[in-house]
Enzyme design. Sequence first.
Site, PDB file in Angstrom:
ATOM      1  N   HIS A 207      45.019  67.712  69.977  1.00 47.44           N
ATOM      2  CA  HIS A 207      45.353  68.381  68.705  1.00 47.44           C
ATOM      3  C   HIS A 207      45.362  69.878  69.007  1.00 47.44           C
ATOM      4  O   HIS A 207      44.355  70.565  68.855  1.00 47.44           O
ATOM      5  CB  HIS A 207      44.288  68.017  67.662  1.00 47.44           C
ATOM      6  CG  HIS A 207      44.478  68.658  66.320  1.00 47.44           C
ATOM      7  ND1 HIS A 207      44.965  67.979  65.220  1.00 47.44           N
ATOM      8  CD2 HIS A 207      44.230  69.921  65.877  1.00 47.44           C
ATOM      9  CE1 HIS A 207      44.990  68.784  64.171  1.00 47.44           C
ATOM     10  NE2 HIS A 207      44.552  69.975  64.544  1.00 47.44           N
ATOM     11  N   CYS A 240      43.780  76.747  60.292  1.00 44.75           N
ATOM     12  CA  CYS A 240      42.569  76.301  59.621  1.00 44.75           C
ATOM     13  C   CYS A 240      42.034  77.488  58.849  1.00 44.75           C
ATOM     14  O   CYS A 240      41.864  78.569  59.411  1.00 44.75           O
ATOM     15  CB  CYS A 240      41.542  75.795  60.636  1.00 44.75           C
ATOM     16  SG  CYS A 240      39.969  75.402  59.842  1.00 44.75           S
TER      17      CYS A 240
END
Length: 302
Positions: A207, A240
């Site tokens: 990821h 994020c």
Amino acid sequence: MTMPSKVRIYEVGPRDGLQAEKQSVSTEEKIELIERLAEAGIKSVESGAFVSPKWVPQMADSVSVLSKIKRKQGTSYPVLTPNMKGFYGALEVKADEIALFSAASETFSKKNTNCSIKDSLKRAEEVAEAGISHGMRIRGYISCALGCPYEGEVKKDNIVELAKALREMGCYEVSLGDTIGVGTPHKAKEMLSAVASEVPISELALHFHDSYGQALANILACLELGVSTIDTAVSGLGGCPYAPGASGNVATEDVLYMLDGLGIETDINFDEVIKAGQFICEVLGRKTTSKVAQAYVSRTNN
Ligand code: HMG
Ligand code: MG
């Protein structure tokens, strides 16, 4: 180990991508994006997060999104569930798969989930147990696997231990997150190799965010170890909210193009992914960050 002949793409654009976008995206637009990606042949489309709407307002409509999508047979629509409250949300929408998340850095864990690594594992264990008892598939994430925005380098041993713990709780797969995209190929390969010495590589995924433009190179290096699941986001969406400086995930279009060039199958319709990317970029009013999508669209327009 040789490169895999087939790779599974785990699409995170509708969750990781949209959680970081300032521009608001309607529930209907999210649904259209998810359905387009599934129609393109992507078999795992992460579609929402049952997290606090105070922390991540962009995911506040996950109940509506998950309740309204037309589910395609054979496709799974995982959602993030950091705690039991999140789990009950996933249960309400009959989620088939849930994702737990932890981090290899204490500071990041605190900033992202307001608890220590140890407590995040305790919460994850409870959620995993509940998920398994309801027949859900459980996936685990480890953030900061190649570096932390607050602490810098992270110990490989921490990542190995976390991966083992998530597997023991019943995760069918553990996804190794380069949350801020700082990794480089040898480091990525070394980290994966360390984890793969304890957890079968068939149960590991990559990821990688692309903040430093290294994600494709890192993926290629790791493919050489035989990893065969890659998390990507259409148009390179993502980031994020608790990782300053993090930019999007590696673009689905870029990974598909590279894999095709390597002769690795994905069973995904590239043109349909390009169109899904154009759709969401129009909604967001911005240009794709996928180099492949830019080149492909400009070539087909000429
Ligand atoms: P907290 O504030 O410690 O929670 O947050 P709490 O248990 O103390 O509860 C406080 C309030 O939040 C209460 O509401 C709860 O009901 C509510 P109040 O009584 O004040 O009105 N609450 C919730 N509401 C909705 N859903 C829930 C939930 N839980 C509590 N599940 C919490 C703890 C984990 C909830 C919070 O820190 C949070 O939501 N964090 C999520 C952050 C996040 O989503 N980050 C992005 C995803 S992770 C990521 O992007 C990395 C990844 O892509 C991999 C990589 O790139 O590395 C996966
Ligand atoms: Mg991420």
